[in-house]
Design a protein around this motif. Structure first.
Motif, PDB file in Angstrom:
ATOM      1  N   PRO A 124     -10.596 -18.407  36.507  1.00  0.00           N
ATOM      2  CA  PRO A 124     -10.207 -19.601  35.744  1.00  0.00           C
ATOM      3  C   PRO A 124      -9.729 -19.249  34.343  1.00  0.00           C
ATOM      4  N   TYR A 125      -8.961 -20.164  33.741  1.00  0.00           N
ATOM      5  CA  TYR A 125      -8.510 -19.979  32.366  1.00  0.00           C
ATOM      6  C   TYR A 125      -9.184 -20.969  31.407  1.00  0.00           C
ATOM      7  N   PHE A 126      -9.982 -21.891  31.985  1.00  0.00           N
ATOM      8  CA  PHE A 126     -10.717 -22.850  31.158  1.00  0.00           C
ATOM      9  C   PHE A 126     -11.791 -23.511  32.010  1.00  0.00           C
ATOM     10  N   VAL A 127     -12.912 -23.867  31.373  1.00  0.00           N
ATOM     11  CA  VAL A 127     -13.962 -24.615  32.070  1.00  0.00           C
ATOM     12  C   VAL A 127     -14.188 -25.928  31.321  1.00  0.00           C
ATOM     13  N   ALA A 128     -13.843 -27.020  31.973  1.00  0.00           N
ATOM     14  CA  ALA A 128     -14.012 -28.354  31.403  1.00  0.00           C
ATOM     15  C   ALA A 128     -15.260 -28.994  32.002  1.00  0.00           C
ATOM     16  N   GLY A 129     -15.599 -30.181  31.500  1.00  0.00           N
ATOM     17  CA  GLY A 129     -16.707 -30.953  32.053  1.00  0.00           C
ATOM     18  C   GLY A 129     -16.288 -32.400  32.184  1.00  0.00           C
ATOM     19  N   GLN A 130     -16.605 -33.024  33.312  1.00  0.00           N
ATOM     20  CA  GLN A 130     -16.229 -34.422  33.494  1.00  0.00           C
ATOM     21  C   GLN A 130     -16.996 -35.298  32.513  1.00  0.00           C
ATOM     22  N   ASP A 131     -16.279 -36.205  31.867  1.00  0.00           N
ATOM     23  CA  ASP A 131     -16.867 -37.055  30.842  1.00  0.00           C
ATOM     24  C   ASP A 131     -16.285 -38.461  30.990  1.00  0.00           C
ATOM     25  N   LEU A 132     -16.522 -39.295  29.986  1.00  0.00           N
ATOM     26  CA  LEU A 132     -16.104 -40.693  30.015  1.00  0.00           C
ATOM     27  C   LEU A 132     -15.330 -41.054  28.747  1.00  0.00           C
ATOM     28  N   LEU A 133     -14.273 -41.824  28.906  1.00  0.00           N
ATOM     29  CA  LEU A 133     -13.478 -42.333  27.799  1.00  0.00           C
ATOM     30  C   LEU A 133     -13.647 -43.844  27.751  1.00  0.00           C
ATOM     31  N   VAL A 134     -13.970 -44.380  26.574  1.00  0.00           N
ATOM     32  CA  VAL A 134     -14.196 -45.818  26.415  1.00  0.00           C
ATOM     33  C   VAL A 134     -13.436 -46.326  25.199  1.00  0.00           C
ATOM     34  N   ARG A 135     -13.380 -47.645  25.059  1.00  0.00           N
ATOM     35  CA  ARG A 135     -12.792 -48.218  23.857  1.00  0.00           C
ATOM     36  C   ARG A 135     -13.696 -47.908  22.657  1.00  0.00           C
ATOM     37  N   LYS A 136     -13.098 -47.702  21.517  1.00  0.00           N
ATOM     38  CA  LYS A 136     -13.837 -47.233  20.341  1.00  0.00           C
ATOM     39  C   LYS A 136     -15.009 -48.139  19.977  1.00  0.00           C
ATOM     40  N   ASP A 137     -14.832 -49.442  20.138  1.00  0.00           N
ATOM     41  CA  ASP A 137     -15.871 -50.383  19.720  1.00  0.00           C
ATOM     42  C   ASP A 137     -16.856 -50.729  20.837  1.00  0.00           C
ATOM     43  N   ASP A 138     -16.750 -50.069  21.982  1.00  0.00           N
ATOM     44  CA  ASP A 138     -17.654 -50.326  23.109  1.00  0.00           C
ATOM     45  C   ASP A 138     -18.763 -49.277  23.110  1.00  0.00           C
ATOM     46  N   HIS A 139     -19.983 -49.702  22.832  1.00  0.00           N
ATOM     47  CA  HIS A 139     -21.119 -48.778  22.800  1.00  0.00           C
ATOM     48  C   HIS A 139     -22.108 -49.045  23.930  1.00  0.00           C
ATOM     49  N   SER A 140     -21.640 -49.733  24.963  1.00  0.00           N
ATOM     50  CA  SER A 140     -22.509 -50.009  26.109  1.00  0.00           C
ATOM     51  C   SER A 140     -22.552 -48.839  27.083  1.00  0.00           C
ATOM     52  N   ILE A 141     -21.603 -47.908  26.954  1.00  0.00           N
ATOM     53  CA  ILE A 141     -21.584 -46.726  27.822  1.00  0.00           C
ATOM     54  C   ILE A 141     -21.731 -45.490  26.943  1.00  0.00           C
ATOM     55  N   ASN A 142     -22.853 -44.796  27.083  1.00  0.00           N
ATOM     56  CA  ASN A 142     -23.118 -43.590  26.305  1.00  0.00           C
ATOM     57  C   ASN A 142     -23.372 -42.372  27.184  1.00  0.00           C
ATOM     58  N   GLY A 143     -23.161 -42.539  28.488  1.00  0.00           N
ATOM     59  CA  GLY A 143     -23.345 -41.459  29.434  1.00  0.00           C
ATOM     60  C   GLY A 143     -23.290 -42.001  30.843  1.00  0.00           C
ATOM     61  N   PRO A 144     -23.340 -41.130  31.851  1.00  0.00           N
ATOM     62  CA  PRO A 144     -23.237 -41.573  33.241  1.00  0.00           C
ATOM     63  C   PRO A 144     -24.365 -42.503  33.672  1.00  0.00           C
ATOM     64  N   GLU A 145     -25.487 -42.449  32.951  1.00  0.00           N
ATOM     65  CA  GLU A 145     -26.614 -43.318  33.294  1.00  0.00           C
ATOM     66  C   GLU A 145     -26.333 -44.791  32.979  1.00  0.00           C
ATOM     67  N   ASP A 146     -25.255 -45.062  32.235  1.00  0.00           N
ATOM     68  CA  ASP A 146     -24.916 -46.433  31.853  1.00  0.00           C
ATOM     69  C   ASP A 146     -23.788 -47.027  32.704  1.00  0.00           C
ATOM     70  N   LEU A 147     -23.488 -46.407  33.834  1.00  0.00           N
ATOM     71  CA  LEU A 147     -22.335 -46.830  34.629  1.00  0.00           C
ATOM     72  C   LEU A 147     -22.629 -47.961  35.605  1.00  0.00           C
ATOM     73  N   ASN A 148     -23.871 -48.322  35.776  1.00  0.00           N
ATOM     74  CA  ASN A 148     -24.214 -49.347  36.758  1.00  0.00           C
ATOM     75  C   ASN A 148     -23.457 -50.650  36.491  1.00  0.00           C
ATOM     76  N   GLY A 149     -22.689 -51.085  37.488  1.00  0.00           N
ATOM     77  CA  GLY A 149     -21.931 -52.325  37.379  1.00  0.00           C
ATOM     78  C   GLY A 149     -20.632 -52.213  36.610  1.00  0.00           C
ATOM     79  N   LYS A 150     -20.286 -51.023  36.148  1.00  0.00           N
ATOM     80  CA  LYS A 150     -19.068 -50.850  35.341  1.00  0.00           C
ATOM     81  C   LYS A 150     -17.857 -50.559  36.224  1.00  0.00           C
ATOM     82  N   ARG A 151     -16.693 -50.774  35.630  1.00  0.00           N
ATOM     83  CA  ARG A 151     -15.423 -50.519  36.315  1.00  0.00           C
ATOM     84  C   ARG A 151     -14.787 -49.261  35.733  1.00  0.00           C
TER      85      ARG A 151
END
Length: 282
Positions: A124-151
């Protein structure tokens, strides 16, 4: 003019028309037959819609994958003007290599056992990690544990979409799109609550959003980016690996990361980066 001369002239005209018709058919079926000769060049598949990685901008191509591809191509003996860039959407990458449409692919292409049934990899030439992108003012998702019911939105054919289906299928609604630009648009408009893919891809999208989007910063996988090549080409894999190792050694790799994530707080996971390129040599 004799009857024989007239006959020969007519034959030549018919032959010219037939040749012209054949050329038109060839042109329709093959770009190379229309004058775009790719002989003596290297054909490299990249993404065209990933800011910071592989992005088509005003007729040029920029991003970390592009920088790595240029470095590897140079070590293989090709100048930048001898590179033919081809768009490599996630779901078409294996077919492009199998059909010989490209010589290699650098398109955030994670090395997986399933994909190695169809193609080979260098890197490999790089090792990434799957993460989450949210709207700047949305603090309801701070990790995969907060995905319940999300789109969520991810790209069809990506390992990120497969991971969501495997790990969070009962918790989230997954929208799949052909590209990350479409996912970012869905996030802007409120159709989805988050975009999920590799952290370096999300960093590029966040940078392009001018502060409207943010990366959560809680990666939950490791994605080993490889250079896709035709299955079984160990000789090419060794050459590519040597080029990647040299890029890391001379500092070009680190500079390419910094240049393409400028303006974000992103830094590669030092536990895995820079990686040791040994894939595909056996």
């Amino acid at each position: 003019m004799t009857h024989m001369t007239v006959f020969n002239t007519r034959i030549r005209r018919i032959a010219r028309r037939a040749l012209a018709a054949l050329a038109a058919v060839a042109c329709a079926m093959s770009l190379a037959a229309c004058g775009a000769d790719e002989s003596g060049k290297i054909r490299i598949g990249i993404k065209f819609d990933q800011p910071g990685l592989g992005f088509k901008k005003s007729g040029t191509y920029v991003g970390f994958d592009v920088d790595v591809a240029k470095y590897v191509a140079k070590k293989l003996g090709y100048s930048e003007d001898e590179i033919v860039w081809k768009e490599a959407p996630s779901k078409q990458r294996e077919a492009m290599l199998q059909n010989g449409d490209v010589d290699m692919i650098l398109a955030t292409y994670s090395i997986t056992d399933e994909r190695k049934n169809a193609v080979s990899f260098a890197g490999p030439y790089f090792v990434a990690g799957q993460d989450l992108l949210v709207r700047k003012d949305d603090h309801s998702i701070n990790g995969p544990e907060d995905l319940n019911g999300k789109r969520l939105c991810s790209v069809t054919g990506s390992t990120s979409a497969a991971t969501v289906k495997e790990k969070f299928a009962s918790e989230v609604q997954l929208m799949e799109q052909p590209g990350y630009a479409e996912c970012a648009t869905a996030l802007f408009s409120g159709i989805v609550d988050a975009v999920t893919t590799d952290d370096i891809i999300l960093a590029g999208l966040a940078s392009a959003s001018r502060g409207k989007l943010r990366v959560v910063g809680q990666p939950f996988t490791q994605e080993y980016y490889g250079v896709g090549i035709k299955k079984g080409d160990t000789a090419l894999a060794k050459k590519i690996n040597a080029a990647i190792a040299e890029m890391i050694k001379d500092g070009s790799w680190e500079r390419a990361i910094a240049d393409n994530t400028e303006g974000t707080s992103y830094t590669p996971n030092a536990e895995y980066n820079p990686p040791k390129p040994t894939e595909g040599e056996k």
